[in-house]
Scaffold this motif. Structure first.
Motif, PDB file in Angstrom:
ATOM      1  N   GLU A  10       0.855  -1.187   0.000  1.00 45.10           N
ATOM      2  CA  GLU A  10       0.000   0.000   0.000  1.00 45.10           C
ATOM      3  C   GLU A  10       0.891   1.236   0.000  1.00 45.10           C
ATOM      4  O   GLU A  10       2.068   1.156   0.365  1.00 45.10           O
ATOM      5  CB  GLU A  10      -0.880   0.021   1.261  1.00 45.10           C
ATOM      6  N   PRO A  11       0.344   2.376  -0.402  1.00 49.87           N
ATOM      7  CA  PRO A  11       1.138   3.614  -0.335  1.00 49.87           C
ATOM      8  C   PRO A  11       1.620   3.877   1.089  1.00 49.87           C
ATOM      9  O   PRO A  11       0.890   3.653   2.054  1.00 49.87           O
ATOM     10  CB  PRO A  11       0.147   4.692  -0.793  1.00 49.87           C
ATOM     11  N   ILE A  12       2.846   4.350   1.198  1.00 49.19           N
ATOM     12  CA  ILE A  12       3.444   4.604   2.507  1.00 49.19           C
ATOM     13  C   ILE A  12       3.028   5.986   3.020  1.00 49.19           C
ATOM     14  O   ILE A  12       3.125   6.982   2.300  1.00 49.19           O
ATOM     15  CB  ILE A  12       4.982   4.520   2.424  1.00 49.19           C
ATOM     16  N   VAL A  13       2.576   6.020   4.257  1.00 51.89           N
ATOM     17  CA  VAL A  13       2.267   7.276   4.935  1.00 51.89           C
ATOM     18  C   VAL A  13       3.257   7.425   6.083  1.00 51.89           C
ATOM     19  O   VAL A  13       3.401   6.520   6.912  1.00 51.89           O
ATOM     20  CB  VAL A  13       0.823   7.284   5.479  1.00 51.89           C
ATOM     21  N   ARG A  14       3.952   8.539   6.133  1.00 54.93           N
ATOM     22  CA  ARG A  14       4.917   8.764   7.203  1.00 54.93           C
ATOM     23  C   ARG A  14       4.191   9.044   8.521  1.00 54.93           C
ATOM     24  O   ARG A  14       3.272   9.863   8.560  1.00 54.93           O
ATOM     25  CB  ARG A  14       5.845   9.929   6.865  1.00 54.93           C
ATOM     26  N   VAL A  15       4.616   8.368   9.555  1.00 52.99           N
ATOM     27  CA  VAL A  15       3.980   8.572  10.858  1.00 52.99           C
ATOM     28  C   VAL A  15       4.177  10.020  11.306  1.00 52.99           C
ATOM     29  O   VAL A  15       3.297  10.618  11.926  1.00 52.99           O
ATOM     30  CB  VAL A  15       4.532   7.581  11.889  1.00 52.99           C
TER      31      VAL A  15
END
Length: 379
Positions: A10-15
């Motif tokens: 899945e697309p990476i979302v930065r915490v």
């Protein structure tokens, strides 16, 4: 690596981006099942949403000063006894007077703190992929829809020379990051080599036995710099889910201001590790030592809690076996009363399985007892 390891599912979302968005509630993908959440009873009184988990000051502290001063071939019996007790009872210990300069420890902390405080846009050029994990990351497991941890990281290979991460994976800002990290890696790797001798001697084996079994001079060293942003609901999530480390040893340089590492005691309770001083290392036994020692020494579950008010930085150096060396219980530690508990497996095989499944406490290792490693072809 298998095809499924080429890209994230899945697309990476930065915490960090989620943390800085101003959300009052964390997205559902970060919410842990109730049984895995930090204990509600340890939330601070007054509703400030800061975790106050119990700490434990009985985690052993090993002073290596006299051993290092004595030089090669002078492993002290008291030190081996202390390490043996720590590995049997905890799987964790702290080391002081270990030979790594405090100035170097401060410098490498500050270098990575500087990197993580850059704008996310400046860090995206180093985004990693699951094939190698080298670079800037925000997830470990490759299972689609899998739960996520509240943390970003940067992963690099430091040793052996042939496996070192190429320059393209290294951040150029701060400019000192590569130089100071490589020096730090060399010093901590030397410490691991000393600890290998102590561990061997503590089991009544030749001092070189562990090092040879894991690949000698071809053992690997990797660095993972961890960044845990502030979290509006720290009671619902974890910076890093419960797991044991798959390699040989992990040497952790904790944040000098904010605590977060927790260890599961034998009674099942989670306790927060309090470093005895800023220049102490926290060392934990990895799964490969449990395998080689035939479960005399055990790796232990640990996890990371997060904080509503403060970010946290830590640096973990993983000391690992040579990837293609089959590892099984040492014959000297196998007896009729204690038969061999694990089949031979290479670290490469073991690591692929862990990566596919993500952190699951000690379920993977315990599931291997007396059988083949799933999906590896081992018999």
């Amino acid at each position: 690596m298998a095809d499924c390891m080429q890209e994230w599912p899945e697309p990476i979302v930065r915490v960090q981006a989620v943390a800085e968005s101003g959300l009052a509630a964390i997205p559902g993908c970060y919410v842990k099942p109730p049984r895995d959440r930090p204990a509600q009873q340890h939330l601070a009184a007054g509703g400030d949403n800061v975790l106050r988990e119990p700490s434990d000051d009985s985690i052993p502290v090993i002073d290596l000063g006299e051993l290092l001063a004595a030089g090669e071939g002078r492993i002290d019996g008291l030190i081996t006894e202390a390490v043996a007790a720590a590995c049997r009872d905890w799987g964790f210990f702290q080391v002081v007077n270990h030979g790594v300069a405090p100035e170097l420890m401060r410098a490498v902390r500050e270098a990575w703190r500087g990197f993580f405080r850059l704008p996310i846009s400046a860090k995206q050029q180093y985004a990693n992929q699951p094939r190698t994990y080298e670079g800037y990351g925000s997830r470990v497991g490759v299972q689609k829809g899998g739960p996520l941890d509240w943390g970003d990281y940067y992963f690099l290979h430091l040793a052996p020379e042939a496996a070192k991460s190429p320059d393209k994976y290294w951040p150029t800002n701060p400019a000192i990051c590569k130089e100071v990290s490589e020096e730090y890696g060399r010093e901590v790797t030397r410490l691991c080599e000393v600890l290998m001798k102590v561990l061997s001697a503590s089991l009544g084996l030749e001092e070189a036995r562990f090092q040879e079994a894991f690949g000698g001079a071809e053992c690997g060293a990797c660095l993972r710099a961890n960044y845990y942003p502030r979290c509006p609901q720290p009671d619902l999530t974890l910076g890093l889910s419960a797991h044991s480390d798959p390699g040989v040893l992990t040497v952790l340089l904790a944040d000098e201001h904010v605590r977060g590492l927790q260890v599961r005691r034998a009674d099942g309770e989670w306790v927060t590790v309090q470093p005895v001083r800023d220049d102490a290392f926290i060392v934990n036994v990895g799964d490969q030592i449990q395998i080689l020692s035939n479960s005399v020494y055990k790796s232990v579950e640990h996890r990371v809690i997060v904080n509503a008010k403060e970010e946290r930085i830590s640096l973990a150096l993983f000391y690992n076996p040579k990837g293609d060396v089959p590892i099984a219980p040492a014959p000297e530690l196998v007896t009729p009363d204690r038969p061999s508990l694990y089949p031979p497996m290479t670290f490469d095989e073991y690591r692929v399985y862990i990566r596919k499944n993500g952190p699951r406490g000690k379920a993977q290792l315990e599931g291997f007892k007396g059988q083949a490693v799933p999906g590896t072809g081992n018999k």
